[in-house]
Design a protein around this motif. Structure first.
Motif, PDB file in Angstrom:
ATOM      1  N   ARG A   5       0.833  -1.210   0.000  1.00  0.00           N
ATOM      2  CA  ARG A   5       0.000   0.000   0.000  1.00  0.00           C
ATOM      3  C   ARG A   5       0.867   1.260   0.000  1.00  0.00           C
ATOM      4  O   ARG A   5       0.710   2.145  -0.841  1.00  0.00           O
ATOM      5  CB  ARG A   5      -0.927  -0.018   1.233  1.00  0.00           C
ATOM      6  N   GLY A  23      -0.098  12.824   9.112  1.00  0.00           N
ATOM      7  CA  GLY A  23      -0.487  11.586   9.795  1.00  0.00           C
ATOM      8  C   GLY A  23       0.511  10.511   9.410  1.00  0.00           C
ATOM      9  O   GLY A  23       0.171   9.425   8.956  1.00  0.00           O
ATOM     10  N   GLU A  46       2.486  14.809  12.574  1.00  0.00           N
ATOM     11  CA  GLU A  46       1.731  13.899  13.459  1.00  0.00           C
ATOM     12  C   GLU A  46       1.040  14.697  14.552  1.00  0.00           C
ATOM     13  O   GLU A  46       1.624  15.591  15.143  1.00  0.00           O
ATOM     14  CB  GLU A  46       2.668  12.875  14.103  1.00  0.00           C
ATOM     15  N   ASN A  48      -0.417  13.114  17.187  1.00  0.00           N
ATOM     16  CA  ASN A  48      -0.295  12.361  18.444  1.00  0.00           C
ATOM     17  C   ASN A  48       1.163  12.144  18.843  1.00  0.00           C
ATOM     18  O   ASN A  48       2.013  11.843  17.999  1.00  0.00           O
ATOM     19  CB  ASN A  48      -1.015  11.011  18.313  1.00  0.00           C
TER      20      ASN A  48
HETATM   21  N1  SAM Z   1      -0.101   7.597   6.983  1.00  0.00           N
HETATM   22  C1  SAM Z   1       0.347   6.350   7.582  1.00  0.00           C
HETATM   23  C2  SAM Z   1      -0.010   5.192   6.710  1.00  0.00           C
HETATM   24  O1  SAM Z   1      -0.769   5.379   5.763  1.00  0.00           O
HETATM   25  O2  SAM Z   1       0.464   4.092   6.961  1.00  0.00           O
HETATM   26  C3  SAM Z   1      -0.217   6.176   8.961  1.00  0.00           C
HETATM   27  C4  SAM Z   1      -1.695   5.949   9.037  1.00  0.00           C
HETATM   28  S1  SAM Z   1      -2.250   5.879  10.704  1.00  0.00           S
HETATM   29  C5  SAM Z   1      -3.490   4.703  10.596  1.00  0.00           C
HETATM   30  C6  SAM Z   1      -3.062   7.420  10.910  1.00  0.00           C
HETATM   31  C7  SAM Z   1      -2.179   8.427  11.601  1.00  0.00           C
HETATM   32  O3  SAM Z   1      -2.736   9.707  11.423  1.00  0.00           O
HETATM   33  C8  SAM Z   1      -2.038   8.192  13.083  1.00  0.00           C
HETATM   34  O4  SAM Z   1      -0.691   8.075  13.420  1.00  0.00           O
HETATM   35  C9  SAM Z   1      -2.684   9.429  13.707  1.00  0.00           C
HETATM   36  O5  SAM Z   1      -2.027   9.844  14.882  1.00  0.00           O
HETATM   37  C10 SAM Z   1      -2.533  10.449  12.605  1.00  0.00           C
HETATM   38  N2  SAM Z   1      -3.522  11.541  12.588  1.00  0.00           N
HETATM   39  C11 SAM Z   1      -4.850  11.456  12.768  1.00  0.00           C
HETATM   40  N3  SAM Z   1      -5.412  12.669  12.678  1.00  0.00           N
HETATM   41  C12 SAM Z   1      -4.417  13.539  12.411  1.00  0.00           C
HETATM   42  C13 SAM Z   1      -4.361  14.951  12.223  1.00  0.00           C
HETATM   43  N4  SAM Z   1      -5.454  15.700  12.286  1.00  0.00           N
HETATM   44  N5  SAM Z   1      -3.163  15.506  11.980  1.00  0.00           N
HETATM   45  C14 SAM Z   1      -2.048  14.757  11.917  1.00  0.00           C
HETATM   46  N6  SAM Z   1      -2.037  13.427  12.118  1.00  0.00           N
HETATM   47  C15 SAM Z   1      -3.207  12.825  12.346  1.00  0.00           C
END
Ligand code: SAM
Length: 248
Positions: A5, A23, A46, A48
């Motif tokens: 992916r 994110g 990020e 978090n």
């Molecule tokens: N982008 C990566 C991938 O596709 O493998 C990680 C996906 S992970 C499931 C989603 C990430 O988005 C998490 O680490 C979460 O902390 C972050 N996230 C969620 N809302 C966000 C925001 N408003 N701003 C920045 N990061 C965010």
């Protein structure tokens, strides 16, 4: 080693891009691209603390601090003016992706959006149409039993015109004369629909099953609202079935 992916997402990043990965979690995408020397620089955003720390550790471990800046913040607020030209937002729901895209942000310097919603892909396509981004590419792939869609939108002077053509109602296959509405194209993806891969057909057969379960549940309710919803779902399922039958 990164997932199929993420690798497919990476392929959509044009050479020498200035990337923002919003994110970013473990910053796997920018790290992979930097190691392959395919980006000028990147911002890994990020919201978090945990994933932010993980991203920093990843970038420092790969000794890529001069190429990738890891920043803690909500969505696009981590990006400085004119710093990047490509935004990736991947691995979240379509609603969250469009909420992030809706933040106050000057898109002037951005020429490409690469979006990978885990669900509600229609929201992402609708956002692109509403905000005059040309839907440039779509990809569908399967990994570990999950099906993912990647949506690429480019800045284009003629975005509205090109999108209108792409999303117009027309017969998809002359053999079966099936009319595909604009709404259905926004839901299924115009490029994915015209390529109609076996993964795409698999996805929509799954979606039809899901909707049929909802229809069954709605049948047990006597509320007017449920009856209305059920009617909508039945219409949608019938349209989807007709399209899929035509593609198989
Ligand atoms: N982008 C990566 C991938 O596709 O493998 C990680 C996906 S992970 C499931 C989603 C990430 O988005 C998490 O680490 C979460 O902390 C972050 N996230 C969620 N809302 C966000 C925001 N408003 N701003 C920045 N990061 C965010």
């Amino acid at each position: 080693i990164i997932s199929k992916r993420l690798k497919t997402i990476a392929e959509k990043v044009l050479p020498n891009s200035k990337l923002a990965d919003i994110g970013s979690d473990h910053a796997l995408l920018p790290t992979y691209l930097a190691q392959k020397d395919r980006i000028k620089h990147a911002v890994a955003g990020e919201v978090n603390q945990g994933p932010y720390e993980a991203a920093k550790k990843q970038v420092e471990g790969a000794n890529l601090q001069s190429v990738i800046q890891v920043r803690l913040g909500n969505g696009l607020e981590v990006i400085k003016q004119n710093e990047i030209d490509t935004i990736v937002i991947a691995g979240m729901g379509g609603g969250l992706i469009t909420n992030i895209l809706d933040q106050p942000f000057d898109y002037t310097c951005v020429s490409r959006l690469i979006l990978q919603p885990n669900m509600a892909e229609d929201k992402v396509r609708q956002w692109c149409l509403d905000h005059h981004w040309k839907l440039a590419e779509e990809e569908i792939l399967e990994e570990d039993g999950k099906i993912y869609e990647i949506i690429v939108a480019d800045r284009s002077g003629n975005a509205d015109e090109e999108n209108e053509h792409l999303f117009s109602e027309e017969d998809i296959l002359s053999e079966c004369q099936t009319k595909v509405t604009t709404k259905l194209k926004i839901m299924m993806g115009p490029y994915l629909l015209s390529n109609a891969s076996s993964i795409f057909v698999k996805k929509w057969n799954r979606e039809i099953d899901k909707r049929e379960k909802v229809i069954q549940q709605l049948s047990q309710s006597h509320l007017d609202e449920a009856a209305k919803k059920k009617k909508e779902f039945i219409t949608e399922v019938n349209q989807l079935k007709e399209v899929i039958k035509c593609l198989q």
